[in-house]
Scaffold this active site. Structure first.
Site, mmCIF file in Angstrom:
data_model
loop_
_atom_site.group_PDB
_atom_site.id
_atom_site.type_symbol
_atom_site.label_atom_id
_atom_site.label_comp_id
_atom_site.label_asym_id
_atom_site.label_seq_id
_atom_site.Cartn_x
_atom_site.Cartn_y
_atom_site.Cartn_z
ATOM 1 N N ASN A 1 124.681 64.899 73.912
ATOM 2 C CA ASN A 1 124.217 64.938 75.300
ATOM 3 C C ASN A 1 122.860 64.245 75.343
ATOM 4 O O ASN A 1 121.987 64.558 74.548
ATOM 5 C CB ASN A 1 124.088 66.379 75.789
ATOM 6 C CG ASN A 1 125.414 67.103 75.806
ATOM 7 O OD1 ASN A 1 126.443 66.523 76.129
ATOM 8 N ND2 ASN A 1 125.401 68.373 75.447
ATOM 9 N N ARG B 1 125.472 76.809 63.166
ATOM 10 C CA ARG B 1 126.370 77.235 64.244
ATOM 11 C C ARG B 1 125.618 77.383 65.566
ATOM 12 O O ARG B 1 124.510 77.914 65.600
ATOM 13 C CB ARG B 1 127.042 78.554 63.893
ATOM 14 C CG ARG B 1 127.970 78.429 62.726
ATOM 15 C CD ARG B 1 128.821 79.655 62.480
ATOM 16 N NE ARG B 1 129.348 79.588 61.134
ATOM 17 C CZ ARG B 1 130.255 78.726 60.713
ATOM 18 N NH1 ARG B 1 130.763 77.859 61.554
ATOM 19 N NH2 ARG B 1 130.667 78.724 59.464
ATOM 20 N N ASP B 2 126.256 76.930 66.636
ATOM 21 C CA ASP B 2 125.704 77.081 67.982
ATOM 22 C C ASP B 2 125.750 78.563 68.358
ATOM 23 O O ASP B 2 126.740 79.247 68.073
ATOM 24 C CB ASP B 2 126.525 76.247 68.970
ATOM 25 C CG ASP B 2 125.831 76.072 70.305
ATOM 26 O OD1 ASP B 2 125.619 77.087 70.998
ATOM 27 O OD2 ASP B 2 125.527 74.932 70.657
ATOM 28 N N ILE B 3 124.702 79.055 68.998
ATOM 29 C CA ILE B 3 124.678 80.478 69.374
ATOM 30 C C ILE B 3 125.536 80.763 70.600
ATOM 31 O O ILE B 3 125.826 81.922 70.884
ATOM 32 C CB ILE B 3 123.242 80.998 69.585
ATOM 33 C CG1 ILE B 3 122.532 80.245 70.696
ATOM 34 C CG2 ILE B 3 122.455 80.953 68.282
ATOM 35 C CD1 ILE B 3 121.211 80.879 71.112
ATOM 36 N N HIS C 1 120.837 65.856 68.769
ATOM 37 C CA HIS C 1 121.751 66.679 67.984
ATOM 38 C C HIS C 1 123.183 66.383 68.387
ATOM 39 O O HIS C 1 123.461 66.079 69.539
ATOM 40 C CB HIS C 1 121.448 68.176 68.139
ATOM 41 C CG HIS C 1 121.400 68.649 69.553
ATOM 42 N ND1 HIS C 1 120.347 68.350 70.414
ATOM 43 C CD2 HIS C 1 122.266 69.393 70.282
ATOM 44 C CE1 HIS C 1 120.572 68.910 71.592
ATOM 45 N NE2 HIS C 1 121.742 69.538 71.547
ATOM 46 N N HIS D 1 127.047 67.844 68.614
ATOM 47 C CA HIS D 1 127.889 69.035 68.655
ATOM 48 C C HIS D 1 129.194 68.681 67.965
ATOM 49 O O HIS D 1 129.867 67.732 68.376
ATOM 50 C CB HIS D 1 128.202 69.429 70.103
ATOM 51 C CG HIS D 1 127.009 69.816 70.911
ATOM 52 N ND1 HIS D 1 126.687 71.130 71.172
ATOM 53 C CD2 HIS D 1 126.072 69.054 71.527
ATOM 54 C CE1 HIS D 1 125.596 71.152 71.923
ATOM 55 N NE2 HIS D 1 125.211 69.916 72.151
ATOM 56 N N VAL E 1 117.627 70.709 74.638
ATOM 57 C CA VAL E 1 116.629 70.596 73.570
ATOM 58 C C VAL E 1 116.466 69.110 73.302
ATOM 59 O O VAL E 1 117.436 68.438 72.944
ATOM 60 C CB VAL E 1 117.064 71.349 72.294
ATOM 61 C CG1 VAL E 1 116.030 71.161 71.189
ATOM 62 C CG2 VAL E 1 117.282 72.829 72.581
#
Length: 119
Positions: A90, A32-34, A103, A105, A99
């Site tokens: 991205n 999970r994204d923070i 990755h 999303h 980062v």
């Protein structure tokens, strides 16, 4: 491929930094994204580091396919496979990549609005 410095995501995959893990297999890791941008916001990361989507696609198409399959699996686990979900990569500073370990999303769980409408 990389500059040698360990990325935040590599530290998360190694268990050095805690994360809310949703799924993992031999080649991918999803958590999970923070700072979620939707009710469902999960990051899917290949365990092998590539800087961005283009680098990954050129170097290891099978690993890119694994990332896509994991994104689908996350959508299924999160209950958004049928209602719909968005997968976003991205690439580079102008796109907001912060980062530099590729990755995806996975976003969903609510209407996300029109993005690329008319395309």
């Amino acid at each position: 491929m990389s500059d040698g410095a360990e990325t935040l995501f590599e530290r998360i995959i190694a268990g050095e930094i805690p994360a809310d893990v949703v799924y993992q297999d031999e080649t991918t890791f999803a958590f999970r994204d923070i700072r979620p941008q939707a009710r469902v916001h999960v990051l899917v990361v290949p365990k092998k580091r590539y800087r961005n989507l283009g680098e990954l696609a050129a170097a290891d198409p099978q690993l890119l396919a694994d990332v896509a399959l994991t994104a689908r699996r996350v959508a299924e686990l999160e209950g958004v496979l049928e209602s719909g979900y968005r997968v976003v990569f991205n690439t580079g500073d102008d796109a907001g990549q912060t980062v530099f370990h590729v990755h995806a999303h996975v976003l969903g769980g609510e209407p996300l609005g029109l993005f690329g409408a008319g395309a």
